[in-house]
Structures are given as structure tokens and as C-alpha cells.
Design a protein around this motif. Sequence first.
Motif, mmCIF file in Angstrom:
data_model
loop_
_atom_site.group_PDB
_atom_site.id
_atom_site.type_symbol
_atom_site.label_atom_id
_atom_site.label_comp_id
_atom_site.label_asym_id
_atom_site.label_seq_id
_atom_site.Cartn_x
_atom_site.Cartn_y
_atom_site.Cartn_z
ATOM 1 N N ALA A 19 0.833 -1.206 0.000
ATOM 2 C CA ALA A 19 0.000 0.000 0.000
ATOM 3 C C ALA A 19 0.866 1.253 0.000
ATOM 4 C CB ALA A 19 -0.922 -0.007 1.223
ATOM 5 N N GLU A 20 1.940 1.222 0.771
ATOM 6 C CA GLU A 20 2.832 2.369 0.829
ATOM 7 C C GLU A 20 3.502 2.618 -0.524
ATOM 8 O OE1 GLU A 20 5.492 2.386 4.186
ATOM 9 O OE2 GLU A 20 3.989 1.488 5.516
ATOM 10 N N CYS A 23 0.923 3.994 -3.190
ATOM 11 C CA CYS A 23 0.629 5.412 -2.998
ATOM 12 C C CYS A 23 1.818 6.286 -3.369
ATOM 13 C CB CYS A 23 0.227 5.664 -1.551
ATOM 14 S SG CYS A 23 -1.339 4.879 -1.087
ATOM 15 N N GLN A 66 -2.454 5.712 -5.737
ATOM 16 C CA GLN A 66 -3.501 5.773 -4.712
ATOM 17 C C GLN A 66 -4.913 5.993 -5.276
ATOM 18 O OE1 GLN A 66 -2.631 8.138 -1.224
ATOM 19 N NE2 GLN A 66 -4.802 8.483 -0.793
ATOM 20 N N MET A 109 -6.652 2.717 -6.013
ATOM 21 C CA MET A 109 -6.856 1.714 -4.968
ATOM 22 C C MET A 109 -8.337 1.620 -4.608
ATOM 23 S SD MET A 109 -3.702 1.954 -2.234
ATOM 24 C CE MET A 109 -4.435 0.653 -1.212
ATOM 25 N N ARG A 162 -8.132 -2.608 0.755
ATOM 26 C CA ARG A 162 -6.868 -2.827 1.452
ATOM 27 C C ARG A 162 -7.018 -3.930 2.492
ATOM 28 N NH1 ARG A 162 -6.966 0.282 6.606
ATOM 29 N NH2 ARG A 162 -9.023 1.240 6.776
ATOM 30 N N THR A 215 -4.412 8.565 4.306
ATOM 31 C CA THR A 215 -5.388 8.888 3.267
ATOM 32 C C THR A 215 -6.023 7.646 2.628
ATOM 33 O OG1 THR A 215 -3.478 9.132 1.795
ATOM 34 C CG2 THR A 215 -4.465 11.146 2.665
ATOM 35 N N ILE A 216 -5.594 6.434 3.000
ATOM 36 C CA ILE A 216 -6.233 5.233 2.454
ATOM 37 C C ILE A 216 -7.143 4.555 3.476
ATOM 38 C CG2 ILE A 216 -4.317 4.805 0.869
ATOM 39 C CD1 ILE A 216 -3.479 2.465 2.738
#
Length: 307
Positions: free
Chosen positions: A12-13, A16, A21, A24, A27, A36-37
Motif C-alpha cells: 500500500a505504501e 501510494c 492511490q 486503490m 486494502r 489517506t487510504i
Amino acid sequence: MERIISLLPSAAEIICLVGGQPEMVARSHEDDFPATIQHLPILTEAKTKFTTSADVDRQVSEALSQGTSLYELDVEQLHALKPTVIVTQDLCNVCSIDLVSVQRVASKMDPRPEIVTLNPTSMGEVMESITTVGNAIGHAEGAAKIRAQLEGRIQKCKDVAAEAKASQPDYKPKKVMFFEWTDPIYPAGHWTPEMIEMAGGIHPINGPGIPSVRVSIEAVAATEPDVLIICPCGLDMAATRNEYNLMMEKQWFRDLASKATTVALVDGNQMFNRSGPRLVECTEWLVMLLHDRPDFEPVGFPWERIK
């Protein structure tokens, strides 16, 4: 436009950071950075509940001995989201949902999403995973730019260590004991010993690229470490502090801590244990700690100095 699902915090990091992002759509329950996710749907849930290090080790051992997954996957919601790319891992069945479970679900989807599997065991492979993810989600240019920046920062860390060795004829690298788990004891594995060496230290109990395995108290004491870093995998600062307090109830650890010149606690949920871009921040933090270079301390790095 891609529809991306991350089932791994480091993925995920990366997604983004390289510019993915907006694409997406979901998650894992562990994907909490960047903030922000956090509005995205969550597709996984851990079967284990944290109580103490020793009890979690028991829960995990029992589950693995029975061949059962440590995580639940929301199959119905995953199908409904119709992802085009799922990023996951096959390195550690304890850390995130296992690859086989993801493949089993994806094989029944039409169209079938692309599964990108990340299994880095070194800093070089972590950097390569940025390229892999960027290429898979259509952000190759962003990935190349980010990778170059991160590799430049890694080189600056290595330069500090090299300068210290060159300028001090009697230079002795500090011996670090990095606790990836505290009860039972698992020292740092995979990329972390390499990072310690990049920063100019050594990790005598486990070398670069080697998985973390359970070790004895006697083996830990025999290393006679100068620096103790307590950074249990998946635990935030409050839980890490509690684990440290439990360790201090034991004579062997009090003896170890009294002889060490430095004792530090680090948020093991956010730092060191995720194979993502923030490992560069962790390497910079190590430079700060081992060489007394406050200019290398990353802003907001989640840690606490005990000694």
C-alpha cells in the motif's frame, strides 16, 4: 484505469508513493499508512488477538501446526470490487494473508486479476519491488523517480559509515541486538541486519538476508551488545513499551540493558518490519543512533530512548 487491491502494508505504501492511490479500491486490515487510504474497504481480518508476545507465539504456533491461515479474507467483497491487480506477498504467513488463499479466490474470478507477489529479503529487493509494483499498476515512471531518490538516501547513510571508519583508525562498529519479537526471542532478520551494517553497525546474532528464527537467552547474552533495539513486529509504541517493561522483570535482560550504552524502543508496526519505502527512514534513524547524527533523524520517527 486499474482497480488495485493491496493485501500487504508495504505494498500500500509503495502504490501510494508511486502515484497509484487514486486507483486503490480496497486494502488489508493492516494497511494503515498513509492515513489517506484508511477510508477504503478492508478485506482481511486477523484470527489472532494480541495479549502478550508469549501468548501470540502460542496462538500462531497452534494455527500453523494445524495448517490453517492466520487471516480471514472477505471473498464476497473482493469479488464485488472486480480488481484488476492484487498486490500481496509470499514471504511470511504470520505477517499477512498467505498467497495460496489469494490465488484460490482469484482463480475463480472473471476476468481474473493479475496477482503481484512481493517477497523481498534484502534492501536491494525492496527497491526492486518498487519497480515491480510501478510497472504492474501503470506507474513505471513514478516508481523509477521514487526509487532513485530512495537509493540516493541509502547511499548517504553508507557514506556516513564509511567516513567514520576512514577517519577513526580504531573504529569499532557498535554491536546491535535488535529484538523483532521478545518472548520467545526472535532477532532481526532479512533486511534489518543489512540496514544495521549499512549504518555502520553489526548484528552478530543474525546476518543480512537470513530469516528471523527463535534464539536462546544465552545466545543473545553472548553477543555482548552495545545497543539494544526493541521493535516487535506489528506492535505500536504503547504495546512495545509494555513488552519492554515485561522484559525488565527478567534478570537476564536487566543485566543486558545495564551493560548496553544505548537502549531504544521503536514502533514495530510502522517501522523496520514492513518491507517498504520507509525502511530508508529506518536506515537513516540507525545512522542517527549509531553515530550521534541528529541531522539524520527522520521527522516524526516513532521511537523512545530509554538509555
